[in-house]
Design a protein around this motif. Structure first.
Motif, PDB file in Angstrom:
ATOM      1  N   THR A 159       0.863  -1.238  -0.050  1.00 39.24           N
ATOM      2  CA  THR A 159      -0.168  -0.081   0.052  1.00 39.24           C
ATOM      3  C   THR A 159       0.808   1.147  -0.136  1.00 39.24           C
ATOM      4  OG1 THR A 159      -0.232   0.051   2.597  1.00 39.24           O
ATOM      5  CG2 THR A 159      -2.013  -1.100   1.266  1.00 39.24           C
ATOM      6  N   ILE A 160       1.958   1.448   0.453  1.00 36.50           N
ATOM      7  CA  ILE A 160       2.980   2.438   0.723  1.00 36.50           C
ATOM      8  C   ILE A 160       3.127   3.180  -0.611  1.00 36.50           C
ATOM      9  CG2 ILE A 160       5.118   1.503   0.498  1.00 36.50           C
ATOM     10  CD1 ILE A 160       5.612   3.258   3.031  1.00 36.50           C
ATOM     11  N   VAL A 161       3.354   2.359  -1.634  1.00 34.89           N
ATOM     12  CA  VAL A 161       3.565   3.005  -3.035  1.00 34.89           C
ATOM     13  C   VAL A 161       2.294   3.626  -3.635  1.00 34.89           C
ATOM     14  CG1 VAL A 161       4.104   2.378  -5.439  1.00 34.89           C
ATOM     15  CG2 VAL A 161       5.556   1.582  -3.369  1.00 34.89           C
ATOM     16  N   ASN A 162       1.062   3.360  -3.114  1.00 36.97           N
ATOM     17  CA  ASN A 162       0.061   3.960  -3.817  1.00 36.97           C
ATOM     18  C   ASN A 162      -0.068   5.386  -3.580  1.00 36.97           C
ATOM     19  OD1 ASN A 162      -2.528   2.009  -4.738  1.00 36.97           O
ATOM     20  ND2 ASN A 162      -1.216   0.825  -3.075  1.00 36.97           N
ATOM     21  N   ILE A 163       0.286   5.794  -2.254  1.00 34.07           N
ATOM     22  CA  ILE A 163       0.170   7.261  -2.171  1.00 34.07           C
ATOM     23  C   ILE A 163       1.168   8.104  -2.731  1.00 34.07           C
ATOM     24  CG2 ILE A 163       0.715   8.672  -0.083  1.00 34.07           C
ATOM     25  CD1 ILE A 163      -1.995   7.589   0.172  1.00 34.07           C
ATOM     26  N   ALA A 164       2.374   7.349  -3.153  1.00 31.94           N
ATOM     27  CA  ALA A 164       3.429   8.055  -3.981  1.00 31.94           C
ATOM     28  C   ALA A 164       2.938   8.006  -5.294  1.00 31.94           C
ATOM     29  CB  ALA A 164       4.784   7.377  -3.555  1.00 31.94           C
ATOM     30  N   LEU A 165       2.403   7.311  -6.042  1.00 29.00           N
ATOM     31  CA  LEU A 165       1.903   7.186  -7.267  1.00 29.00           C
ATOM     32  C   LEU A 165       1.935   8.466  -7.914  1.00 29.00           C
ATOM     33  CD1 LEU A 165      -0.286   4.140  -7.775  1.00 29.00           C
ATOM     34  CD2 LEU A 165       2.045   4.243  -8.447  1.00 29.00           C
ATOM     35  N   PRO A 166       0.913   9.429  -7.573  1.00 32.98           N
ATOM     36  CA  PRO A 166       1.247  10.970  -8.405  1.00 32.98           C
ATOM     37  C   PRO A 166       2.161  11.328  -8.512  1.00 32.98           C
ATOM     38  CG  PRO A 166      -0.617  10.603  -6.979  1.00 32.98           C
ATOM     39  CD  PRO A 166       0.024   9.571  -6.663  1.00 32.98           C
ATOM     40  N   SER A 167       3.260  11.478  -7.338  1.00 34.73           N
ATOM     41  CA  SER A 167       4.603  12.037  -7.436  1.00 34.73           C
ATOM     42  C   SER A 167       5.400  11.192  -8.304  1.00 34.73           C
ATOM     43  CB  SER A 167       5.123  12.038  -6.076  1.00 34.73           C
ATOM     44  OG  SER A 167       4.568  12.882  -5.137  1.00 34.73           O
ATOM     45  N   MET A 168       5.322   9.769  -8.644  1.00 39.76           N
ATOM     46  CA  MET A 168       6.229   9.247  -9.453  1.00 39.76           C
ATOM     47  C   MET A 168       5.633   9.433 -10.878  1.00 39.76           C
ATOM     48  SD  MET A 168       6.091   5.439  -7.383  1.00 39.76           S
ATOM     49  CE  MET A 168       6.890   5.007  -5.968  1.00 39.76           C
ATOM     50  N   GLN A 169       4.384   9.337 -10.890  1.00 33.22           N
ATOM     51  CA  GLN A 169       3.965   9.783 -12.158  1.00 33.22           C
ATOM     52  C   GLN A 169       4.290  10.919 -12.951  1.00 33.22           C
ATOM     53  OE1 GLN A 169      -0.331   9.518 -12.495  1.00 33.22           O
ATOM     54  NE2 GLN A 169      -0.525   9.594 -14.749  1.00 33.22           N
ATOM     55  N   ARG A 170       4.413  11.989 -12.244  1.00 31.77           N
ATOM     56  CA  ARG A 170       5.088  13.162 -12.794  1.00 31.77           C
ATOM     57  C   ARG A 170       6.477  13.336 -12.720  1.00 31.77           C
ATOM     58  NH1 ARG A 170       1.153  15.018  -8.688  1.00 31.77           N
ATOM     59  NH2 ARG A 170       2.692  15.104  -7.015  1.00 31.77           N
ATOM     60  N   GLU A 171       7.195  12.722 -11.846  1.00 30.15           N
ATOM     61  CA  GLU A 171       8.473  12.759 -12.019  1.00 30.15           C
ATOM     62  C   GLU A 171       8.954  11.787 -13.234  1.00 30.15           C
ATOM     63  OE1 GLU A 171      12.729  12.011  -9.428  1.00 30.15           O
ATOM     64  OE2 GLU A 171      10.785  12.781  -8.392  1.00 30.15           O
ATOM     65  N   LEU A 172       8.617  10.675 -13.316  1.00 31.62           N
ATOM     66  CA  LEU A 172       9.097   9.806 -14.352  1.00 31.62           C
ATOM     67  C   LEU A 172       8.368   9.576 -15.697  1.00 31.62           C
ATOM     68  CD1 LEU A 172      10.228   6.935 -11.936  1.00 31.62           C
ATOM     69  CD2 LEU A 172      11.569   8.674 -12.716  1.00 31.62           C
ATOM     70  N   GLY A 173       7.131  10.720 -15.696  1.00 28.66           N
ATOM     71  CA  GLY A 173       6.360  10.790 -16.910  1.00 28.66           C
ATOM     72  C   GLY A 173       5.657   9.454 -17.233  1.00 28.66           C
TER      73      GLY A 173
END
Length: 504
Positions: free
Chosen positions: A31-45
């Motif tokens: 679950t911990i990665v779910n919260i970070a997905l929007p940030s990952m999406q923006r930084e890594l495209g």
């Protein structure tokens, strides 16, 4: 009493701390990665559909190799394989935190899944073999189960704190000091055990994992390139061939990873199907609701994590009450009603809009938590009812596998639904977009364009929540029509992993 060829450590408290912490870490990453997905999406495209691979790469490999991972502990020694699994998981967490490309991150998450698939079932087996029967083992199992359940809830909150205070990379880096500590302690506090003769069913593991991965790939690919695209069709065809091959391999293997006869029991097979569908509904709920809270309601990562707290609270509270009532009512009433309540919560959530506040989210979360709390313990007890001690580990592992595999396939399917609905909605409002841009200039036109885009995205989320409700409704029908009532004596008082199913 000790298992042959095994030495029991003196510091049982420290041994339990190592085992429980390892399970907490493994479940945390669901679950911990779910919260970070929007940030990952923006930084890594990442695109909207491809970002699901950050979740699916872990869940799919974890679920696909879980049975094989448990088998490695039996053959090569549980402490040895526990260390191998934690080592892989820790190294992959470090690599993932350093990722600079999409492929790098997805590959690291896949290796995390391999490590988790080895460490998690080995940790559960270590509880059974390290602690004496009776009160010590029951107490250890309860602590292990509590860590398993806490992992999903803590992941949502801790992920928000780490993303807001540091960066998305720390949702992976946080595993490194924990993993290193476990690797240093494990050789001194966990019992050593000799392996036994046998072989790994690698053909079975590779064909089922490859087939599931290609199925998910086809589902993720379809929204962007089309269902009739040659690559999409090839992925589905190859998945069908590999999964058919898996069935043939298991039917002929002397030591199959999944004994097909084990699924011939009506209640057991029905329970696995219910868990697979509930796993799909739950993982999709967390994925889409996280996107909605952060991208539409503009919650910070910490606020989004806090917003989820009613869900694990309801699951844990209701699960505790249900576990005490099963002896009186049996498992079937809870196993039947639980999925129906989950379906109701997801259906309610499908009415969210871009102007909805948290009050519209809170009710569905509590309802889904109520339904899941009613389902988890009965599902585990149903899976192990009538199973011999030598097969109880397989029964529990299959239940966990059903949840993980169902989650990855369900998430891919509902992401496809959401992306398709959003795209179609955007096509429908193209004329309105051009009209708005042509009639006005500057900030007003930009605002109109942005709002129409947000509305189209929310339509996709609505469709995904409705799809999740339909999936949970199918779980209700299977529980109602397939699972039969059992005598009270057929329901064991304690299951090996009755609480090891996370909210994710």
């Amino acid at each position: 009493m000790t298992t042959s060829g095994q030495t029991r450590p003196r510091g049982l408290g420290l041994a339990l701390a190592v085992i429980a912490t390892a399970q907490l870490m493994v479940m945390l990453d669901l679950t911990i990665v779910n919260i970070a997905l929007p940030s990952m999406q923006r930084e890594l495209g990442f695109s909207t559909t491809n970002v699901t691979w950050v979740i699916d790469a872990y869940v799919l490999v974890f679920g696909g190799l879980l049975l094989l991972g448990g088998r490695t502990g039996d053959l090569f020694g549980r402490r040895r394989m526990f260390v191998v699994g934690i080592g892989l998981f820790t190294a992959a967490s470090l690599a993932g935190g350093l990722a600079t490309t999409q492929s790098w991150l997805i590959a690291a998450r896949s290796v995390q899944g391999i490590g988790a698939a080895i460490a998690s079932p080995t940790a559960l087996a270590l509880v059974a073999t390290t602690f004496p029967e009776g009160s010590p083992r029951n107490r250890a199992m309860a602590i292990y189960a509590g860590m398993s359940g806490a992992g999903g809830a803590l992941g949502l909150l801790l992920g928000g704190v780490l993303v807001d205070m540091a960066s998305w990379r720390w949702v992976l880096f946080v595993n490194v000091p924990i993993g290193v500590g476990l690797l240093l302690l494990a050789p001194f506090v966990l019992p050593s055990s000799a392996g036994r003769r046998g072989r790994l069913d690698l053909p079975g593991a590779l064909t089922v994992s490859g087939g599931m991965a290609l199925l998910v790939y086809g589902l993720v690919r379809a929204p962007s390139v089309g269902w009739s695209d040659a690559g999409t069709i090839t992925a589905f065809a190859a998945a069908a061939v590999l999964l058919a091959t898996f069935v043939l391999v298991e039917a002929r293997s002397p030591q199959p990873i999944l004994p097909l006869a084990f699924l011939g029991h009506r209640n057991r097979a029905g329970g696995y199907a219910v868990m697979m569908l509930l796993g799909a509904a739950m993982l999709s709920l967390i994925f889409f609701l996280t996107q909605f809270l952060q991208d539409v309601l503009h919650y910070s990562a910490i606020s989004a994590g806090l917003a989820y707290l009613p869900l694990p609270f309801a699951v844990g509270t209701v699960g505790l009450v249900v576990s005490r009532q099963i002896k009186r009512f049996g498992t079937r009433p809870f196993l039947t009603v639980g999925p129906l309540i989950v379906a109701g919560g997801l259906f309610w959530l499908s009415f969210v809009t871009s102007s909805s506040g948290y009050s519209v989210v809170l009710g569905p979360l509590l309802l889904v938590g109520l339904g899941m709390g009613m389902s988890f313990v009965p599902l585990t007890l149903n899976a192990v009812a009538g199973v011999g001690n030598h097969e109880s580990g397989l029964a529990s592992a299959l239940l966990n596998t059903s949840q993980q595999v169902g989650g990855s396939i369900g998430l891919a399917a509902l992401v496809t639904v959401a992306a398709t609905v959003t795209r179609d909605r955007m096509s429908q409002v193209t004329g309105a977009l051009h009209g708005a841009l042509g009639a006005s200039r500057g900030a007003g036109a930009t605002t109109t364009l942005h709002q129409l885009t947000v509305n189209a995205t929310v339509r996709g989320y609505q469709a995904a929540f409705l799809g999740g409700a339909i999936v949970a409704g199918a779980a209700f029908l299977i529980a109602l029509l397939v699972v039969r009532a059992q005598g009270r004596s057929a329901t064991p008082a304690v299951a090996p992993a009755a609480e090891s199913i996370s909210v994710a």
